[in-house]
Design a protein around this motif. Structure first.
Motif, mmCIF file in Angstrom:
data_model
loop_
_atom_site.group_PDB
_atom_site.id
_atom_site.type_symbol
_atom_site.label_atom_id
_atom_site.label_comp_id
_atom_site.label_asym_id
_atom_site.label_seq_id
_atom_site.Cartn_x
_atom_site.Cartn_y
_atom_site.Cartn_z
ATOM 1 N N ILE A 89 46.763 -0.499 -1.359
ATOM 2 C CA ILE A 89 46.273 -1.423 -0.567
ATOM 3 C C ILE A 89 47.236 -1.918 0.558
ATOM 4 N N GLY A 90 46.589 -1.339 1.751
ATOM 5 C CA GLY A 90 47.995 -1.656 2.607
ATOM 6 C C GLY A 90 47.303 -3.153 4.380
ATOM 7 N N PRO A 91 48.652 -3.941 3.319
ATOM 8 C CA PRO A 91 48.323 -4.836 4.179
ATOM 9 C C PRO A 91 48.251 -5.311 5.433
ATOM 10 N N GLU A 92 48.108 -4.425 5.898
ATOM 11 C CA GLU A 92 48.236 -4.377 8.206
ATOM 12 C C GLU A 92 46.884 -4.604 8.224
ATOM 13 N N ASN A 93 46.165 -3.562 7.507
ATOM 14 C CA ASN A 93 44.213 -3.023 7.712
ATOM 15 C C ASN A 93 43.798 -3.635 6.440
ATOM 16 N N THR A 94 43.794 -5.409 5.813
ATOM 17 C CA THR A 94 42.738 -5.277 4.768
ATOM 18 C C THR A 94 42.482 -6.971 4.642
ATOM 19 N N GLN A 95 41.628 -7.122 5.046
ATOM 20 C CA GLN A 95 41.308 -8.435 5.648
ATOM 21 C C GLN A 95 40.848 -9.367 3.868
ATOM 22 N N ALA A 96 40.662 -8.656 2.974
ATOM 23 C CA ALA A 96 40.065 -9.298 2.299
ATOM 24 C C ALA A 96 40.179 -8.375 0.781
ATOM 25 N N PRO A 133 59.061 -0.239 3.714
ATOM 26 C CA PRO A 133 58.955 -0.772 4.922
ATOM 27 C C PRO A 133 58.658 0.286 6.641
ATOM 28 N N GLY A 134 57.552 -0.151 7.154
ATOM 29 C CA GLY A 134 56.919 0.946 8.035
ATOM 30 C C GLY A 134 55.467 1.170 7.694
ATOM 31 N N GLN A 135 55.088 1.647 6.478
ATOM 32 C CA GLN A 135 54.126 1.074 5.833
ATOM 33 C C GLN A 135 54.039 0.564 4.546
ATOM 34 N N PRO A 136 53.584 -1.018 5.039
ATOM 35 C CA PRO A 136 53.758 -1.810 3.250
ATOM 36 C C PRO A 136 52.507 -1.399 2.617
ATOM 37 N N VAL A 137 52.301 -1.247 0.975
ATOM 38 C CA VAL A 137 51.712 -1.315 0.421
ATOM 39 C C VAL A 137 51.675 -2.937 -0.341
ATOM 40 N N VAL A 138 50.594 -2.441 -1.558
ATOM 41 C CA VAL A 138 51.139 -3.491 -2.278
ATOM 42 C C VAL A 138 51.295 -3.163 -3.518
ATOM 43 N N PRO A 139 52.201 -3.264 -3.816
ATOM 44 C CA PRO A 139 52.866 -2.968 -5.517
ATOM 45 C C PRO A 139 51.927 -2.751 -6.627
#
Length: 124
Positions: free
Chosen positions: A79-86, A39-45
């Protein structure tokens, strides 16, 4: 691949030729998994990175797989979903036994390798 409700990723481009798979994946930043990781700093597990490899291979080969052996698993960058397009998946595979598939994969985000895998999947 069709999008599932709340799917972690959607394949936007897939190329498959002679045991090589190249896929462009869009990460769904609204996926429920990010509510708990973190929460607050999401990353792909990391486990999800491996699952991405498995699911793309299953869909491409139209077969169910289970992980039989992981010789090398390296989680190199988040891999942070907030700043990752693809992200890009580069995957090579070969059939090594009656029901086994030897696979080598990398997930790449903006030119940075985030995950490396080498192992064996068994067809079910």
């Amino acid at each position: 691949m069709p999008a599932k409700n709340d799917a972690l990723f959607i394949v936007s481009k897939l190329e498959h030729n002679n045991g090589l798979i190249g896929a462009t994946l869009n990460i769904n930043k609204h996926c429920d998994i990010f509510k708990g990781h973190f929460p607050g700093q999401p990353v792909v597990p990391g486990a999800c990175m491996l699952q991405i490899v498995k699911e793309v291979l299953e869909e491409t080969l139209d077969t169910s797989l289970r992980l039989k052996k992981a010789d090398h698993l390296k989680f190199i960058a988040m891999i942070g979903p907030e700043n990752t397009q693809a992200i890009q998946l580069d995957l090579s595979y070969k059939f090594v036994a009656e029901a086994d598939i030897d696979a080598v994969a990398r997930l790449i985000n903006g030119g940075v390798v985030c995950f490396k895998f080498q192992g064996i999947f068994a067809r079910e």
